[in-house]
Scaffold this motif. Structure first.
Motif, short mmCIF file in Angstrom:
data_model
loop_
_atom_site.label_atom_id
_atom_site.label_comp_id
_atom_site.label_asym_id
_atom_site.label_seq_id
_atom_site.Cartn_x
_atom_site.Cartn_y
_atom_site.Cartn_z
N THR A 29 0.80 -1.70 0.29
CA THR A 29 0.40 0.00 0.15
C THR A 29 0.59 1.40 0.18
O THR A 29 0.25 2.48 -0.53
CB THR A 29 -1.07 -0.35 1.53
N LEU A 30 2.41 1.26 0.65
CA LEU A 30 3.59 2.15 0.53
C LEU A 30 2.98 2.32 -0.90
O LEU A 30 3.52 4.06 -1.23
CB LEU A 30 4.47 2.55 1.23
N GLY A 31 3.44 1.41 -2.30
CA GLY A 31 3.90 1.60 -3.66
C GLY A 31 5.20 1.71 -3.47
O GLY A 31 6.14 2.02 -2.55
N MET A 32 5.20 1.28 -5.10
CA MET A 32 6.80 0.59 -4.92
C MET A 32 7.73 1.66 -5.05
O MET A 32 8.78 1.95 -4.67
CB MET A 32 7.06 -0.19 -6.80
N GLN A 33 7.04 3.56 -5.53
CA GLN A 33 7.98 3.75 -5.08
C GLN A 33 8.58 4.48 -4.11
O GLN A 33 9.70 5.49 -3.17
CB GLN A 33 7.36 5.41 -5.96
N ALA A 34 8.70 3.81 -2.40
CA ALA A 34 9.03 4.00 -1.29
C ALA A 34 10.03 2.87 -1.03
O ALA A 34 10.40 2.70 -0.30
CB ALA A 34 7.64 3.34 -0.38
N PHE A 35 10.58 2.33 -2.05
CA PHE A 35 11.14 0.95 -1.99
C PHE A 35 12.80 1.05 -2.74
O PHE A 35 12.57 1.58 -4.50
CB PHE A 35 10.63 -0.25 -1.60
N VAL A 37 14.77 -2.14 -2.91
CA VAL A 37 14.71 -3.32 -3.37
C VAL A 37 15.94 -4.26 -3.79
O VAL A 37 16.46 -3.53 -4.68
CB VAL A 37 13.40 -4.12 -4.16
N ILE A 38 17.04 -4.93 -2.99
CA ILE A 38 18.16 -5.30 -3.67
C ILE A 38 17.51 -6.75 -3.49
O ILE A 38 17.28 -7.72 -2.81
CB ILE A 38 18.69 -4.68 -2.64
N TYR A 59 11.17 -2.36 -12.75
CA TYR A 59 10.92 -1.41 -12.39
C TYR A 59 12.86 -0.98 -11.76
O TYR A 59 13.14 -1.80 -11.25
CB TYR A 59 10.74 -1.70 -10.54
N PRO A 60 13.21 -0.56 -12.81
CA PRO A 60 14.17 -0.23 -13.15
C PRO A 60 15.27 0.72 -12.39
O PRO A 60 16.70 0.18 -11.67
CB PRO A 60 14.47 0.81 -14.76
N PHE A 61 14.28 2.12 -11.75
CA PHE A 61 14.32 2.49 -10.51
C PHE A 61 14.88 1.82 -8.86
O PHE A 61 15.08 2.90 -8.45
CB PHE A 61 13.52 3.76 -10.47
#
Length: 227
Positions: A29-35, A37-38, A59-61
Motif C-alpha cells: 500500500t505504500l507503493g513501489m516508489q517507497a522501496f 529492493v535489493i 522497475y529499473p529505479f
C-alpha cells in the motif's frame, strides 16, 4: 514517500517462488516508489536470475540485482544488501515467502507513532493446505531495551527472525557471520542492544512458507553445531 525503505532479498534457486514474493512487494500500500529492493542471487542454478532480470526491467529505479557466481549463504547475501542499502529503514524478506499488502505500511506507521527503533509484526506459518497465524491478537506493545533483549534471548514473544521486522538504519551496527546458519540469531541481539525501544504490532502480516528443501528444513547435523 520516496524509496525510504530498503528490502533485502537473498535468492537461491527460487524460480518457482520469487514472482509471488515480488508481486506482494509490488502490491504494498505504500507503493513501489517507497522501496529500494535489493535482490542478491546466490549462485542459483535454475532460472532465478531470469526472473530477477524481468523484475528489474519492470522497475529499473526500484530494483537492483547483485549476482554471486558461487553460493555464499544468506548471511553474506544480506551483508551485501546492507552495504548497498540507501533507505532510512531496512527490512528483509525471504524469496519463497510473501507479504500482506499493508505489511510495510503497518511496520512503518508503528515506528513513526511509537518512536521505536525496531517494529515487529505477526506472521502466518504457510503450509500447502493451511495457514496458521502466530501473534494474531493485534495488540500494540512497546518494550524498552531491557525488556526487548530479555524477550529475544528467550525467543518467545519476540522471535529471532529478520523478516517480520523493520529497522531504523542506525541500529544495524554489526554484519552477519559468513557461512554459518542461524546468522539472524547471532546478529539480532546486537541490533536490539542498539535500540532504545521496540514495538510489537501483533497483526499477522508475513507468510512464512513451509517447504521441504529450504534452509530451515534441511536435515544436516552441522545445523545444531552452528546453532
Amino acid at each position: 514517500m520516496d524509496a525510504r525503505i530498503t528490502i533485502i532479498i537473498p535468492c537461491y534457486n527460487v524460480d518457482k517462488y520469487i514472482d509471488r514474493c515480488m508481486q506482494s512487494i509490488e502490491e504494498q500500500t505504500l507503493g513501489m516508489q517507497a522501496f529500494q529492493v535489493i535482490m542478491v542471487d546466490d549462485g542459483s542454478t535454475d532460472h532465478t536470475m531470469d526472473k530477477l532480470i524481468a523484475w528489474q526491467a519492470k522497475y529499473p529505479f526500484q530494483v537492483q540485482i547483485v549476482h554471486n557466481s558461487k553460493n555464499k549463504r544468506q548471511g553474506t547475501c544480506r551483508n551485501i544488501g546492507m552495504q548497498r542499502a540507501k533507505g532510512e529503514y531496512i527490512g528483509f524478506v525471504d524469496a519463497d515467502d510473501w507479504l500482506e499488502p499493508d505489511m510495510y505500511e503497518t511496520l512503518y506507521n508503528t515506528l513513526v507513532s511509537t518512536g521505536a527503533d525496531i517494529s515487529i509484526c505477526g506472521y502466518y506459518m504457510s503450509y500447502v493446505n493451511k495457514e496458521i497465524p502466530y501473534c494474531s491478537d493485534k495488540d500494540l506493545t512497546v518494550f524498552d531495551k531491557e525488556q526487548a533483549l530479555h524477550l529475544i534471548l528467550r525467543d518467545k514473544k519476540i522471535k529471532s527472525f529478520l523478516w517480520d521486522k523493520l529497522f531504523r538504519r542506525h541500529v544495524i551496527t554489526a554484519d552477519m557471520p559468513k557461512s554459518y546458519r542461524y546468522e539472524d540469531y547471532s546478529t539480532l541481539i546486537k541490533w536490539f542492544a542498539s535500540a532504545d525501544k521496540v514495538a510489537l504490532c501483533n497483526r499477522p502480516e508475513y507468510h512464512y512458507r513451509q517447504r521441504m528443501g529450504s534452509t530451515d528444513h534441511e536435515v544436516n547435523p552441522v545445523r545444531m553445531w552452528h546453532f
